[in-house]
Design a protein around this motif. Structure first.
Motif, short mmCIF file in Angstrom:
data_model
loop_
_atom_site.label_atom_id
_atom_site.label_comp_id
_atom_site.label_asym_id
_atom_site.label_seq_id
_atom_site.Cartn_x
_atom_site.Cartn_y
_atom_site.Cartn_z
N LEU A 271 0.81 -1.21 0.00
CA LEU A 271 0.00 0.00 0.00
C LEU A 271 0.85 1.26 0.00
O LEU A 271 0.54 2.23 -0.71
CB LEU A 271 -0.92 0.01 1.23
N ILE B 76 0.49 -0.73 -5.03
CA ILE B 76 -0.63 0.18 -5.25
C ILE B 76 -0.20 1.55 -5.76
O ILE B 76 -0.67 2.01 -6.81
CB ILE B 76 -1.50 0.28 -3.99
N ILE C 98 -0.74 3.00 -9.79
CA ILE C 98 -1.49 4.22 -10.10
C ILE C 98 -0.68 5.08 -11.06
O ILE C 98 -1.21 5.62 -12.05
CB ILE C 98 -1.84 4.99 -8.82
N ARG D 258 -4.31 11.67 -6.64
CA ARG D 258 -5.07 10.40 -6.69
C ARG D 258 -4.28 9.29 -5.99
O ARG D 258 -4.85 8.50 -5.22
CB ARG D 258 -5.34 10.02 -8.14
N HIS E 49 -4.20 9.88 -2.16
CA HIS E 49 -5.52 9.61 -1.59
C HIS E 49 -5.67 8.12 -1.28
O HIS E 49 -6.21 7.74 -0.23
CB HIS E 49 -6.61 10.07 -2.56
N LYS E 50 -5.17 7.29 -2.19
CA LYS E 50 -5.25 5.84 -1.97
C LYS E 50 -4.30 5.40 -0.88
O LYS E 50 -4.67 4.61 0.02
CB LYS E 50 -4.92 5.11 -3.28
N GLU F 224 -5.17 5.67 2.86
CA GLU F 224 -6.12 4.76 3.46
C GLU F 224 -5.48 3.98 4.62
O GLU F 224 -6.18 3.30 5.37
CB GLU F 224 -6.67 3.79 2.42
#
Length: 260
Positions: free
Chosen positions: A41, A46, A50, A84, A87-88, A91
């Motif tokens: 993450l 991830i 992106i 973007r 933002h992920k 989490e």
């Protein structure tokens, strides 16, 4: 001293173990010194995917002419793509909150070290320590970037995935970039930054890119990179790094003939 059924060090893939232990009503201690979510993450799969997705779209638009679709120009908004991505990544806060809600779970913020086979010492950011014991201890601290021993590298400075997805994250694409290593991660970053307009040079120790893949895959990747004007230097020993006029200069030697 508190005792737990399960102690888990790291909050990436080991969260699966935490979920199973919680469901089985076991007492669980989770130790994390950084962000929840682990490598994938925060600095791995991830966030890179992106960036790769955006780079892929840039490529598709630029290469659409062979389908009869002509686009005059492509404007890549690095700031929007970065928002973007972050933002992920952010989490990770909700993951921590999720585990903190369980009565049979204690979350510790700090670095774990072993006192003995069943005892773990936790050292927090203020250097305070606490010791706990556990019937089962799971180590899932993730991977770290291998930094080669290269003369001048420490003095000149460098970026790894740990620092890139952190304080070193660039506000805009680099003007130029040297990547040491032509494995999946090196090739991925070369693809991303080249698509965003960075002049990319990739130096690889092996005789081919992606050496763990089939030779045909390596050859295709090399041809793609050459078509995209990514400078690829294969079969190289990285000798030294120095900084001149604000630019980093890498000296390498061909492993076959020693030519620099």
């Amino acid at each position: 001293m508190k005792n737990y059924d399960v102690i888990i060090i790291g909050t990436g893939a080991a969260n699966i173990v935490a979920d199973a232990a919680i469901a089985d009503h076991k007492s669980v201690a989770i130790i994390e010194r950084g962000k929840f979510g682990g490598t994938c993450l925060n600095r791995g799969c991830i966030p890179t995917k992106i960036l790769v997705t955006a780079a892929n779209r840039i490529r598709e638009i630029r290469e659409a002419a062979h389908l009869g679709i002509h686009v005059e120009s492509v404007h890549a908004d690095w700031a929007a793509v970065s928002r973007r991505m972050w933002h992920k990544v952010n989490e990770n806060d909700s993951i921590r909150t999720y585990y903190e809600q369980f009565k049979n779970v204690t979350v510790y913020a700090g670095t774990a070290s072993f006192v003995d086979k069943k005892t773990v010492r936790i050292t927090d950011a203020n250097n305070h320590t606490e010791e706990i014991t556990g019937t089962a201890i799971i180590i899932a601290t993730g991977g770290r970037t291998h930094v080669p021993s290269v003369a001048g590298l420490q003095e000149s400075g460098y970026i790894t995935s740990e620092t890139f997805f952190g304080a070193a994250y660039p506000p805009e694409p680099y003007k130029s970039l040297i990547i040491i290593g032509g494995g999946p991660i090196g090739c991925e970053f070369a693809h991303v930054f080249n698509a965003f307009g960075t002049h990319v040079t990739l130096v690889q120790h092996n005789i081919r890119l992606l050496p763990k893949e089939d030779e045909s895959v390596s050859a295709y990747m090399l041809q793609q990179f050459e078509d995209y004007r990514i400078q690829v230097h294969l079969n190289q020993d990285t000798l030294s790094v120095r900084t001149e006029n604000g630019e980093k200069i890498l000296t390498c030697s061909d492993r076959t003939n020693g030519k620099k």
